[in-house]
Write a protein that holds these residues in place. Structure first.
Motif, PDB file in Angstrom:
ATOM      1  N   GLN A  98      -4.911   4.401  -7.011  1.00 55.91           N
ATOM      2  CA  GLN A  98      -6.086   3.833  -6.359  1.00 55.91           C
ATOM      3  C   GLN A  98      -6.940   3.206  -7.447  1.00 55.91           C
ATOM      4  OE1 GLN A  98      -8.576   6.546  -4.084  1.00 55.91           O
ATOM      5  NE2 GLN A  98      -8.405   5.148  -2.365  1.00 55.91           N
TER       6      GLN A  98
ATOM      7  N   TRP B  78      -0.404  -5.998   2.218  1.00 57.03           N
ATOM      8  CA  TRP B  78      -1.787  -6.457   2.293  1.00 57.03           C
ATOM      9  C   TRP B  78      -2.022  -7.585   1.292  1.00 57.03           C
ATOM     10  CZ3 TRP B  78      -5.639  -4.253   5.413  1.00 57.03           C
ATOM     11  CH2 TRP B  78      -5.272  -3.106   6.101  1.00 57.03           C
TER      12      TRP B  78
ATOM     13  N   LEU C  16      -9.743  -6.899   2.037  1.00 58.18           N
ATOM     14  CA  LEU C  16      -8.359  -6.578   2.369  1.00 58.18           C
ATOM     15  C   LEU C  16      -7.958  -7.198   3.697  1.00 58.18           C
ATOM     16  CD1 LEU C  16      -8.805  -2.863   1.387  1.00 58.18           C
ATOM     17  CD2 LEU C  16      -7.445  -4.521   0.127  1.00 58.18           C
TER      18      LEU C  16
ATOM     19  N   ALA D 226       0.841  -1.204   0.000  1.00 60.07           N
ATOM     20  CA  ALA D 226       0.000   0.000   0.000  1.00 60.07           C
ATOM     21  C   ALA D 226       0.876   1.254   0.000  1.00 60.07           C
ATOM     22  CB  ALA D 226      -0.919  -0.007   1.222  1.00 60.07           C
TER      23      ALA D 226
ATOM     24  N   LEU E  48      -8.859   0.311  -3.686  1.00 61.12           N
ATOM     25  CA  LEU E  48      -7.623  -0.312  -3.238  1.00 61.12           C
ATOM     26  C   LEU E  48      -6.474   0.642  -3.572  1.00 61.12           C
ATOM     27  CD1 LEU E  48      -6.539  -3.741  -3.133  1.00 61.12           C
ATOM     28  CD2 LEU E  48      -5.456  -2.626  -5.043  1.00 61.12           C
TER      29      LEU E  48
ATOM     30  N   ALA F 258      -5.331  -8.990  -1.047  1.00 59.02           N
ATOM     31  CA  ALA F 258      -6.659  -8.559  -1.487  1.00 59.02           C
ATOM     32  C   ALA F 258      -7.224  -9.522  -2.516  1.00 59.02           C
ATOM     33  CB  ALA F 258      -6.585  -7.156  -2.080  1.00 59.02           C
TER      34      ALA F 258
ATOM     35  N   PHE G  73     -13.353  -4.912  -2.746  1.00 61.84           N
ATOM     36  CA  PHE G  73     -12.066  -5.494  -2.389  1.00 61.84           C
ATOM     37  C   PHE G  73     -12.111  -5.967  -0.941  1.00 61.84           C
ATOM     38  CE2 PHE G  73     -10.817  -2.497  -5.744  1.00 61.84           C
ATOM     39  CZ  PHE G  73     -10.059  -3.331  -6.552  1.00 61.84           C
TER      40      PHE G  73
END
Length: 136
Positions: A91, A53, A64, A47, A80, A55, A62
């Motif tokens: 994003q 993360w 997560l 991220a 996300l 996903a 999403f």
């Protein structure tokens, strides 16, 4: 003899150009990614804040899961935030069978549709995932 050498050089150059073209076509984000197997149901990504993360997509959102559950919690979100191949923050939102992408999450600025997310995994490797690959 000179003609034979020229013919061999031309054949080698044609092979190199064809291989480069095939590579470029297989990594284009506006078409189906052909350099990755289709059987993926998750992505392990980094991220914007450097956290790791996992996903996948369930019911149009999403899901997560943090690698560090002591600091973050599992949750569902419509977007996300990930780091792309160039190290830039993006994003993504789900838009049918495609993704809608906003650089730095600026949804009021220019956005683009893409067949795949180009992201960096936990090891920093370049990865591609499509909506179809991430759906559960």
């Amino acid at each position: 003899m000179a003609k034979v050498i020229m013919l061999l050089v031309a054949a080698v150059l044609a092979t190199v150009v064809a291989a480069r073209l095939a590579y470029n076509l297989s990594t284009a984000s506006d078409g189906a990614p052909t350099n990755q197997p289709w059987v993926y149901d998750k992505m392990e990504f980094v991220a914007w804040n450097g956290e790791k993360w996992t996903a996948w997509i369930r019911d149009g959102r999403f899901e997560l899961v943090p690698r560090n559950p002591g600091k973050w919690s599992r949750h569902s979100n419509v977007s996300l935030a990930f780091i792309d191949w160039a190290g830039e923050p993006w994003q993504a939102k789900i838009d049918g069978e495609m993704f809608l992408l906003a650089h730095r999450g600026d949804w009021k600025g220019p956005t683009k549709r893409a067949a795949a997310i180009r992201y960096r995994d936990w090891s920093g490797r370049q990865q591609l995932r499509t909506v179809a690959q991430l759906q559960r």
